[in-house]
Motif scaffolding. Structure first.
Motif, short mmCIF file in Angstrom:
data_model
loop_
_atom_site.label_atom_id
_atom_site.label_comp_id
_atom_site.label_asym_id
_atom_site.label_seq_id
_atom_site.Cartn_x
_atom_site.Cartn_y
_atom_site.Cartn_z
N UNK A 1 50.95 63.08 43.94
CA UNK A 1 50.69 61.85 44.68
C UNK A 1 49.24 61.38 44.67
N UNK A 2 48.32 62.32 44.85
CA UNK A 2 46.94 61.91 45.17
C UNK A 2 46.18 61.38 43.96
N UNK A 3 46.72 61.59 42.76
CA UNK A 3 46.11 60.92 41.60
C UNK A 3 46.15 59.41 41.76
N UNK A 4 47.09 58.92 42.61
CA UNK A 4 47.33 57.48 42.72
C UNK A 4 46.49 56.83 43.81
N UNK A 5 45.76 57.62 44.59
CA UNK A 5 44.89 57.03 45.63
C UNK A 5 43.85 56.16 44.94
N UNK A 6 43.62 54.93 45.44
CA UNK A 6 42.66 54.04 44.77
C UNK A 6 41.29 54.69 44.56
N UNK A 7 40.76 55.38 45.58
CA UNK A 7 39.42 55.97 45.42
C UNK A 7 39.43 57.10 44.39
N UNK A 8 40.57 57.81 44.27
CA UNK A 8 40.65 58.83 43.22
C UNK A 8 40.64 58.18 41.84
N UNK A 9 41.37 57.06 41.70
CA UNK A 9 41.40 56.38 40.38
C UNK A 9 40.01 55.85 40.03
N UNK A 10 39.31 55.34 41.05
CA UNK A 10 37.97 54.78 40.79
C UNK A 10 36.98 55.91 40.49
N UNK A 11 37.11 57.01 41.23
CA UNK A 11 36.24 58.17 40.97
C UNK A 11 36.43 58.63 39.51
N UNK B 1 36.38 50.17 46.96
CA UNK B 1 36.99 50.35 45.64
C UNK B 1 37.30 48.97 45.06
N UNK B 2 36.91 48.67 43.83
CA UNK B 2 37.19 47.34 43.25
C UNK B 2 38.70 47.05 43.20
N UNK B 3 39.02 45.76 43.29
CA UNK B 3 40.43 45.33 43.42
C UNK B 3 41.31 45.89 42.31
N UNK B 4 40.78 46.01 41.09
CA UNK B 4 41.64 46.44 39.97
C UNK B 4 42.15 47.88 40.14
N UNK B 5 41.54 48.65 41.07
CA UNK B 5 41.99 50.03 41.29
C UNK B 5 42.88 50.17 42.53
N UNK B 6 43.11 49.07 43.25
CA UNK B 6 43.84 49.17 44.52
C UNK B 6 45.35 49.31 44.32
N UNK B 7 45.85 48.90 43.15
CA UNK B 7 47.28 49.07 42.84
C UNK B 7 47.42 49.01 41.33
N UNK B 8 48.56 49.50 40.78
CA UNK B 8 48.71 49.45 39.32
C UNK B 8 48.86 48.02 38.84
N UNK B 9 48.42 47.80 37.62
CA UNK B 9 48.54 46.47 37.03
C UNK B 9 50.01 46.06 36.98
N UNK B 10 50.31 44.86 37.45
CA UNK B 10 51.68 44.34 37.40
C UNK B 10 52.49 44.66 38.64
N UNK B 11 52.05 45.59 39.46
CA UNK B 11 52.84 45.97 40.64
C UNK B 11 52.82 44.85 41.67
N UNK B 12 53.99 44.56 42.29
CA UNK B 12 54.02 43.51 43.32
C UNK B 12 53.49 44.00 44.66
N UNK B 13 53.10 45.26 44.77
CA UNK B 13 52.64 45.79 46.06
C UNK B 13 51.37 45.06 46.51
#
Ligand SMILES: NC(=O)c1ccc[n+]([C@@H]2O[C@H](COP(=O)([O-])OP(=O)(O)OC[C@H]3O[C@@H](n4cnc5c(N)ncnc54)[C@H](O)[C@@H]3O)[C@@H](O)[C@H]2O)c1
Length: 374
Positions: free
Chosen positions: A132-142, A299-311
């Protein structure tokens, strides 16, 4: 690959294990994804299945995971049962050519997990481990900052996961034959996984585990056999790059409740700077360098959710809602006919390291970790 990957039809998903994690993470995530639909649910408990018909609005239910894995009306399964059942269910899913996302830890030991990985790989299906935690925005940005060189040469990885949980029974989770291990397999294994993803392979580890709470009473006051798994786990490790790692996890850290999310801090210290991920504030990273103390950066917007996701990243509790991105990745991999990240290979490598922690503690010595690469 099954029909769903080659036509525009929705991916027909079945949940196996209708307990807590399916209810909190996976079912809301399937609901969010217009490319997927929940078509069936399996659980060993017929009473829970009756409840889930109402909770989740499904009609097709079964107590037999093997029969479900043979059902031609299903494209993909999410395996969210107790740890000891993951392996037989994954092998049945591979035999039925179902794409599968399986909860962590994938199995009770690396031997079992290797068999699951090979079966899924050889069946040609998408396989994913629910780290799960690979998907946290700050983890993706880090990760982005680290891989793009912004932190310089990585030198240290550090992880703390402190929870303040009740000392009553953990149910199946407190028995070695059902769970494999306690805090190590439940919590620290996630942190082993993201450390491998950030820092590359580990070559050696030295680990220790401990058990403090007997857990002989259930939350509703009944007696039960004592726990025989750890509730504290730790390791130090050397990465192939020469970098060092230090991890500590406990469920007994009084005062670390934090609205149920507990304390999580993971950081990388590079030659040029440090970056910190914290679970309770996953949309903010801490950054620092010599002469500039650690300070919060959005965290920049591009890391807040996956590309294309409606979330909508502005909706819901930030520490909860990024968990829905696992299903987005799983369905994306199926639709795009590619491997999912993290895969069962990642689940296997985290398990190899976790097993080495137990071996190290039993033998009171460092253990070489020989990771799998295909
Ligand atoms: N990725 C994460 O962040 C995360 C979070 C929580 C749990 N988990 C993992 O998810 C899995 C499930 O955890 P949970 O908290 O939902 O547990 P749970 O006990 O709430 O639910 C498990 C469900 O599986 C059912 N079950 C048991 N044996 C079965 C079988 N053979 N076939 C079908 N159903 C069966 C049980 O009746 C129960 O309803 C575990 O592997 C756990 O480690 C992962």
């Amino acid at each position: 690959m099954s029909n769903a990957s080659t036509t525009s039809k929705k991916v027909r998903v079945a949940i196996i294990g209708a307990g807590a994690v399916s209810d909190y993470h996976h079912v809301p995530a399937i609901r969010l994804d217009p490319r997927a639909e929940l078509v069936a649910v399996c659980d060993a408990d017929p009473n829970l299945l009756e409840r889930r018909k109402g909770d989740w609005g499904i009609t097709k239910v079964t107590t037999d995971p093997v029969a479900l894995c043979a059902d031609p009306e299903i494209d993909a399964v999410i395996i969210a049962t107790p740890n000891f059942t993951h392996s037989p269910i994954a092998l049945a899913a591979a035999a039925g050519k179902k794409h599968m996302m399986c909860e962590k830890p994938l199995g009770l030991n690396a031997g079992e997990v290797r068999e699951m990985y090979l079966a899924a790989r050889d069946a040609g299906v998408v396989h994913m481990t629910a780290f799960t935690y690979r998907f946290a925005p700050s983890m993706k940005y880090l990760r982005h900052l680290l891989k793009s060189g912004a932190l310089g040469t990585p030198r240290h990885f550090r992880s703390q996961r402190f929870l303040d949980w009740p000392e009553t029974s953990w149910g199946w989770r407190q028995y070695q034959d059902k769970a494999g291990a306690g805090d190590l397999y439940d919590m620290t294994i996630h942190r082993i996984d993201f450390a491998l993803d950030l820092m590359g392979p580990l070559t050696q580890v030295c680990g220790a585990v401990a058990r403090f709470a007997p857990r002989t009473t259930t939350p509703d006051g009944k007696s039960c056999p004592p726990s025989n798994v750890d509730d504290w786990s730790s390791l130090i490790g050397e990465f192939a790059s020469g970098a060092t790692g230090v991890w500590e996890g406990t469920t007994l850290a009084k005062g670390y409740g934090r609205d149920g999310f507990g304390h999580e801090w993971a950081e990388v210290n590079g030659s040029e700077g440090s970056a910190v991920y914290r679970l309770h504030e996953p949309n903010t990273i801490l950054l620092g360098k010599t002469g500039e103390d650690l300070a919060p950066v959005p965290v920049p917007a591009e890391f807040l959710k996956p590309s294309g996701s409606p979330r909508d990243p502005a909706q819901g509790k930030p520490a909860t809602v990024f968990r829905y991105d696992l299903v987005w990745e799983f369905i994306s991999a199926i639709v795009e006919q590619r491997s999912a990240v993290p895969s069962y290979l990642d689940g296997l490598n985290a398990q190899i390291v976790a097993d080495a922690v137990l071996e190290s503690y039993q033998q009171r010595r460092w253990i070489d970790t020989v990771l799998a690469d295909e």
